[in-house]
Write a protein that holds these residues in place. Structure first.
Motif, PDB file in Angstrom:
ATOM      1  N   UNK A 116       0.840  -1.209   0.000  1.00 38.80           N
ATOM      2  CA  UNK A 116       0.000   0.000   0.000  1.00 38.80           C
ATOM      3  C   UNK A 116       0.869   1.250   0.000  1.00 38.80           C
ATOM      4  N   UNK A 117       2.001   1.190   0.711  1.00 35.48           N
ATOM      5  CA  UNK A 117       2.905   2.345   0.740  1.00 35.48           C
ATOM      6  C   UNK A 117       3.480   2.630  -0.638  1.00 35.48           C
ATOM      7  N   UNK A 118       3.838   1.569  -1.358  1.00 32.76           N
ATOM      8  CA  UNK A 118       4.436   1.759  -2.690  1.00 32.76           C
ATOM      9  C   UNK A 118       3.445   2.377  -3.681  1.00 32.76           C
ATOM     10  N   UNK A 119       2.169   2.151  -3.441  1.00 32.53           N
ATOM     11  CA  UNK A 119       1.160   2.728  -4.333  1.00 32.53           C
ATOM     12  C   UNK A 119       0.810   4.164  -3.953  1.00 32.53           C
ATOM     13  N   UNK A 120       1.370   4.646  -2.848  1.00 34.83           N
ATOM     14  CA  UNK A 120       1.023   5.975  -2.350  1.00 34.83           C
ATOM     15  C   UNK A 120       2.212   6.920  -2.488  1.00 34.83           C
ATOM     16  N   UNK A 121       1.973   8.168  -2.154  1.00 29.94           N
ATOM     17  CA  UNK A 121       3.024   9.184  -2.170  1.00 29.94           C
ATOM     18  C   UNK A 121       2.881  10.051  -0.926  1.00 29.94           C
ATOM     19  N   UNK A 122       3.880  10.892  -0.708  1.00 30.15           N
ATOM     20  CA  UNK A 122       3.800  11.873   0.363  1.00 30.15           C
ATOM     21  C   UNK A 122       3.652  11.271   1.736  1.00 30.15           C
ATOM     22  N   UNK A 123       2.872  11.956   2.580  1.00 29.87           N
ATOM     23  CA  UNK A 123       2.709  11.550   3.970  1.00 29.87           C
ATOM     24  C   UNK A 123       2.020  10.193   4.069  1.00 29.87           C
ATOM     25  N   UNK A 124       1.119   9.874   3.131  1.00 29.13           N
ATOM     26  CA  UNK A 124       0.428   8.578   3.169  1.00 29.13           C
ATOM     27  C   UNK A 124       1.425   7.433   3.042  1.00 29.13           C
ATOM     28  N   UNK A 125       2.370   7.589   2.134  1.00 29.20           N
ATOM     29  CA  UNK A 125       3.375   6.534   1.956  1.00 29.20           C
ATOM     30  C   UNK A 125       4.194   6.336   3.223  1.00 29.20           C
ATOM     31  N   UNK A 126       4.586   7.405   3.836  1.00 30.91           N
ATOM     32  CA  UNK A 126       5.415   7.296   5.036  1.00 30.91           C
ATOM     33  C   UNK A 126       4.620   6.710   6.205  1.00 30.91           C
ATOM     34  N   UNK A 130       2.152   4.526   5.899  1.00 29.15           N
ATOM     35  CA  UNK A 130       2.034   3.093   5.633  1.00 29.15           C
ATOM     36  C   UNK A 130       3.333   2.365   5.961  1.00 29.15           C
ATOM     37  N   UNK A 131       4.453   2.993   5.640  1.00 28.84           N
ATOM     38  CA  UNK A 131       5.743   2.380   5.953  1.00 28.84           C
ATOM     39  C   UNK A 131       5.928   2.256   7.473  1.00 28.84           C
ATOM     40  N   UNK A 132       5.494   3.273   8.202  1.00 32.08           N
ATOM     41  CA  UNK A 132       5.605   3.208   9.660  1.00 32.08           C
ATOM     42  C   UNK A 132       4.722   2.105  10.227  1.00 32.08           C
ATOM     43  N   UNK A 133       3.479   1.974   9.709  1.00 33.64           N
ATOM     44  CA  UNK A 133       2.581   0.916  10.176  1.00 33.64           C
ATOM     45  C   UNK A 133       3.163  -0.458   9.861  1.00 33.64           C
ATOM     46  N   UNK A 134       3.741  -0.603   8.652  1.00 33.51           N
ATOM     47  CA  UNK A 134       4.364  -1.879   8.289  1.00 33.51           C
ATOM     48  C   UNK A 134       5.499  -2.225   9.250  1.00 33.51           C
ATOM     49  N   UNK A 135       6.332  -1.223   9.569  1.00 40.18           N
ATOM     50  CA  UNK A 135       7.440  -1.466  10.510  1.00 40.18           C
ATOM     51  C   UNK A 135       6.908  -1.823  11.888  1.00 40.18           C
ATOM     52  N   UNK A 136       5.874  -1.105  12.356  1.00 36.40           N
ATOM     53  CA  UNK A 136       5.294  -1.412  13.660  1.00 36.40           C
ATOM     54  C   UNK A 136       4.722  -2.813  13.722  1.00 36.40           C
ATOM     55  N   UNK A 137       4.088  -3.239  12.620  1.00 34.29           N
ATOM     56  CA  UNK A 137       3.496  -4.581  12.583  1.00 34.29           C
ATOM     57  C   UNK A 137       4.573  -5.657  12.637  1.00 34.29           C
ATOM     58  N   UNK A 138       5.637  -5.467  11.868  1.00 40.50           N
ATOM     59  CA  UNK A 138       6.739  -6.441  11.894  1.00 40.50           C
ATOM     60  C   UNK A 138       7.380  -6.505  13.279  1.00 40.50           C
ATOM     61  N   UNK A 139       7.592  -5.346  13.886  1.00 42.07           N
ATOM     62  CA  UNK A 139       8.214  -5.312  15.208  1.00 42.07           C
ATOM     63  C   UNK A 139       7.311  -5.932  16.264  1.00 42.07           C
ATOM     64  N   UNK A 140       6.014  -5.665  16.185  1.00 39.93           N
ATOM     65  CA  UNK A 140       5.087  -6.262  17.158  1.00 39.93           C
ATOM     66  C   UNK A 140       5.034  -7.775  16.970  1.00 39.93           C
ATOM     67  N   UNK A 141       4.992  -8.216  15.710  1.00 41.69           N
ATOM     68  CA  UNK A 141       4.997  -9.665  15.455  1.00 41.69           C
ATOM     69  C   UNK A 141       6.241 -10.320  16.015  1.00 41.69           C
ATOM     70  N   UNK A 142       7.397  -9.631  15.803  1.00 40.38           N
ATOM     71  CA  UNK A 142       8.650 -10.179  16.339  1.00 40.38           C
ATOM     72  C   UNK A 142       8.619 -10.208  17.859  1.00 40.38           C
ATOM     73  N   UNK A 143       8.050  -9.183  18.497  1.00 38.57           N
ATOM     74  CA  UNK A 143       7.968  -9.158  19.967  1.00 38.57           C
ATOM     75  C   UNK A 143       7.106 -10.302  20.491  1.00 38.57           C
ATOM     76  N   UNK A 144       5.968 -10.549  19.817  1.00 32.76           N
ATOM     77  CA  UNK A 144       5.086 -11.637  20.237  1.00 32.76           C
ATOM     78  C   UNK A 144       5.775 -12.985  20.055  1.00 32.76           C
TER      79      UNK A 144
END
Length: 609
Positions: free
Chosen positions: A142-152, A154-168
């Protein structure tokens, strides 16, 4: 308090703060996206709250509360998947699989009363890890299909999801490790959880300062380009550039409607299928903002304008930002930005969309000023051309008229004083000559007018340019010069013979006029690649470099031309170019002062048999 406990407390505080922010947003403007965010962070907050409350009360785990907390934690992957579906398409099979996994995991947890076998722990951890990985990848796409603040975001949410999954995953596997290594996963879990909390803040509830920092690169690029936008070829091109710049800055699609007073409507070039191309007084949100001159944020487009709900859903429009475009008291239009997903925009973006609309107003107003100045210059140029025409026509028509009147008056006085005297043949010839010259000047003026109307060229027929050039070269008027034709074979095309002859005559007459006596004028005729080429060269005075660009303009004459020696109104080459272009050809010149000029004519030719 240990450092690990401090990290844990900070992580929990951040997650609770995110929950409070998204909950307040849900209460203020209920939407599906905000509900899913509230459920996801609510599950985390419930688990945190029950553990902190039990610890504060100094009591052991309460079975019912622990089961609810456990089920909510297990539901987090499913809530994450629901969040993904708000930003991107999620296959139905993936949704059903996540739901089935949640039911099985919850049933297992309740049945075992929280005491899971190692195999069950591994299965639950794998379930959480798989769903989290799938969600993270979906957010990255979704981030790659977006630009500007929306892209960033989405990238932050993706990073948060990966980090939370790793924590669990790390926390889930901790009981399976030897007791000597139990402290390592605990510290790693807290660090991963803190990093995921920070990433989720940036993605789901970014503070204004972060949003502005993310918007800055695209906004700076837009503002850098803004200075050149008023110079684009026309207003539609400016509007397209403004729409692209606003869309890139906001991470969305954008459309601009310009107000047309004669229709009392906003005219859109490309409203992305959501709005009609013309929006007049109505309930349309764009018109409402235009009338009130107040920027608006519509988190749920379908609720804000139910009549267009079908169009909004069909064209993936979830939320809207609309701002009026105004220059002082003058209303110019409206800027409307659409996003596919409701949580992308926020009320904080109203300030940005106002800035973009104000910048659009400055650019459009600058263009209007440029167009106004161009109209003034065009009017001044038309007035100058009119004055040039009157001056040139008066000067060139006056000479033959003066001669005609003087000669006629002389013949009249002679006839009155001596009626029996023989006719003055030379005087009559002079009258005829000047009358023809006067007629030629009038014909030039008429031809210049016909060029503007596109009616100069008449019926066409096969014409051999070589034979026509030879015929022109044999004219008696060129006896003071050597006019030679160079050609290897006939060159035939479909032309108006009278007009093409006029072009050749004019070019040869100019070559003779501006060349010293006894010099050579060369006419070259050839055919190459299906095109006919005619070149007329002389050894005359040449054309100054500063005049080359305007040599075919109406009423223009070279700065080195002495009007007393070389009569003319500056229409000949203008007419020649018009004839050539109306035949589908082109004309240009090469020249050096003092050595002569070569005029090139290119015309379509018939294929050689």
């Amino acid at each position: 308090m240990t450092a690990l406990e401090l990290v844990s407390l900070l992580t929990q505080a951040i997650y609770v703060a995110i929950f409070l922010v998204v909950s307040a947003s849900l209460l203020r403007e209920p939407t599906r996206s905000r509900l899913n965010m509230t459920l996801f962070f609510g599950a985390i907050t419930f688990a945190i709250a029950q553990s902190r409350l039990l610890a504060a009360l100094g009591v052991g785990p309460v079975e019912l509360v622990s089961d609810i907390a456990g089920v909510l934690v297990l539901a987090m992957p499913y809530f994450l998947l629901r969040l993904v579906s708000d930003f991107a398409h999620v296959p139905t099979v993936a949704k059903r699989a996540a739901e089935a996994g949640l039911v099985v995991a919850a049933a297992t947890l309740i049945a075992t009363q929280g005491t899971l076998a190692p195999a069950a722990v591994v299965a639950l951890v794998a379930y959480f890890a798989l769903v989290a990985a799938y969600c993270a990848i979906a957010f990255v796409r979704a981030a790659r299909r977006s630009t500007g603040v929306t892209r960033r975001r989405m990238e932050a949410v993706a990073a948060g999801t990966l980090l939370l999954g790793a924590a669990i995953v790390v926390a889930g596997l901790r009981p399976l490790l030897p007791s000597g290594l139990a402290g390592v996963p605990s510290g790693l879990t807290q660090v991963l959880a803190l990093a995921s909390a920070v990433a989720y803040v940036a993605g789901f509830a970014p503070p204004p300062i972060i949003r502005r920092a993310w918007q800055e690169p695209e906004l700076r690029a837009f503002l850098r380009r803004a200075a050149s936008l008023p110079r684009l070829p026309d207003t539609p091109a400016i509007v397209r550039a403004l729409e692209e710049g606003a869309g890139s800055t906001l991470g969305a699609r954008a459309a601009i409607g310009l107000y047309e007073p004669s229709r009392n409507a906003l005219l859109f070039q490309d409203p992305h299928g959501v709005l009609p191309n013309e929006v007049g007084p109505s309930r349309f949100l764009a018109w409402r903002v235009f009338e009130t001159q107040r920027a608006e944020y519509y988190a749920d487009a379908t609720r804000a304008h139910p009549d267009l709900a079908g169009a909004y859903r069909g064209h993936s429009v979830a939320s809207l930002l609309i701002a009026p475009i105004s220059a002082g008291a003058q209303r110019l239009g409206a800027l409307e930005a659409y996003t596919d997903h409701q949580p992308v925009f926020s009320e904080d973006d109203l300030e940005l969309v106002r800035l973009l609309a104000d910048q659009a107003a400055v650019i459009l107003e600058s263009r209007a000023l440029i167009d106004g100045a161009a109209r003034v210059r065009a009017h001044e140029e038309a007035a100058r051309l009119k004055e040039d025409f009157i001056s040139a026509a008066a000067h060139d028509l006056k000479t033959p008229l003066t001669t005609l009147v003087a000669q006629a008056q002389f013949l009249e006085r002679r006839a009155q004083s001596d009626p029996s005297a023989p006719a003055d043949i030379s005087g009559l010839r002079r009258i005829v000559q000047e009358a023809r010259r006067l007629s030629s000047l009038v014909v030039e003026l008429l031809d210049a007018s016909r060029i503007e109307q596109g009616r100069l060229v008449g019926e066409r027929e096969p014409v051999d340019l070589v034979e026509l050039a030879r015929e022109v070269a044999r004219r008696d008027g060129y006896r003071t010069h050597r006019v030679k034709v160079f050609a290897d074979a006939p060159v035939v095309g479909s032309y108006d013979p009278r007009r093409i002859e006029q072009v050749l005559e004019n070019l040869v007459e100019n070559a003779v006029k501006y060349s010293p006596e006894s010099s050579e004028v060369r006419i070259g005729v050839a055919q190459r690649n299906g095109q006919a080429f005619v070149d007329v060269s002389d050894e005359g005075i040449g054309i100054p470099p500063e005049d080359l660009a305007r040599v075919f303009d109406r009423f223009h004459r070279g700065s080195n031309v002495d009007d007393r020696r070389f009569a003319g109104m500056g229409l000949g080459l203008f007419i020649c170019r018009g004839i050539v272009e109306q035949h589908g050809g082109r004309m240009w010149v090469e020249s050096r002062v003092g050595t002569g000029s070569t005029f090139h004519v290119e015309l379509p030719a018939e294929p050689r048999s």
